[in-house]
Design a protein around this motif. Structure first.
Motif, PDB file in Angstrom:
ATOM      1  N   ARG A  16       0.891  -1.158   0.000  1.00 44.09           N
ATOM      2  CA  ARG A  16       0.000   0.000   0.000  1.00 44.09           C
ATOM      3  C   ARG A  16       0.929   1.207   0.000  1.00 44.09           C
ATOM      4  NH1 ARG A  16      -3.076  -0.855   4.332  1.00 44.09           N
ATOM      5  NH2 ARG A  16      -4.611  -1.948   3.093  1.00 44.09           N
ATOM      6  N   GLY A  20      -1.746   6.152   0.331  1.00 42.12           N
ATOM      7  CA  GLY A  20      -2.721   5.552  -0.587  1.00 42.12           C
ATOM      8  C   GLY A  20      -3.696   4.636   0.117  1.00 42.12           C
ATOM      9  N   ARG A  21      -4.695   4.168  -0.646  1.00 41.29           N
ATOM     10  CA  ARG A  21      -5.702   3.253  -0.106  1.00 41.29           C
ATOM     11  C   ARG A  21      -5.606   1.872  -0.726  1.00 41.29           C
ATOM     12  NH1 ARG A  21     -10.664   7.142  -1.299  1.00 41.29           N
ATOM     13  NH2 ARG A  21     -10.132   6.316  -3.319  1.00 41.29           N
ATOM     14  N   ASN A  22      -5.200   1.807  -1.992  1.00 38.28           N
ATOM     15  CA  ASN A  22      -5.211   0.542  -2.715  1.00 38.28           C
ATOM     16  C   ASN A  22      -3.976  -0.302  -2.432  1.00 38.28           C
ATOM     17  OD1 ASN A  22      -7.626   1.070  -3.999  1.00 38.28           O
ATOM     18  ND2 ASN A  22      -6.641   2.103  -5.709  1.00 38.28           N
ATOM     19  N   CYS A  58      -5.966  -2.596  -6.373  1.00 37.88           N
ATOM     20  CA  CYS A  58      -5.760  -1.681  -7.496  1.00 37.88           C
ATOM     21  C   CYS A  58      -6.373  -2.296  -8.755  1.00 37.88           C
ATOM     22  CB  CYS A  58      -4.267  -1.437  -7.694  1.00 37.88           C
ATOM     23  SG  CYS A  58      -3.859  -0.558  -9.209  1.00 37.88           S
TER      24      CYS A  58
END
Length: 73
Positions: A16, A20-22, A58
């Motif tokens: 990650r 970020g989140r993904n 992602c």
């Protein structure tokens, strides 16, 4: 005969990115890592490394892994 690797083996690591989140699928290269969606990750970057069985979130990485899996079948 050349051994064919499944995409998950080609991108065995999960990360990650900082802020970020993904979760991305990544593989090591000489100077750091590269994700399946072609993001370069510097070795010194502050990212969150996850277990290799963590699900990839992602969309671009997932799409690339599916394409490579279909091409190797």
């Amino acid at each position: 005969m050349k051994e064919q690797h499944m995409p998950e083996q080609a991108y065995p690591e999960r990360v990650r990115l900082h802020g970020g989140r993904n979760v991305h699928a990544a593989q090591p290269i000489d100077t750091g890592h590269i994700t399946a969606c072609a993001i370069y990750i510097d070795r010194g970057a502050q990212n969150t490394w996850l277990p290799s069985d963590a699900p990839v979130a992602c969309r671009r990485c997932t799409r690339d892994l599916v394409r490579k899996r279909e091409a190797s079948a």
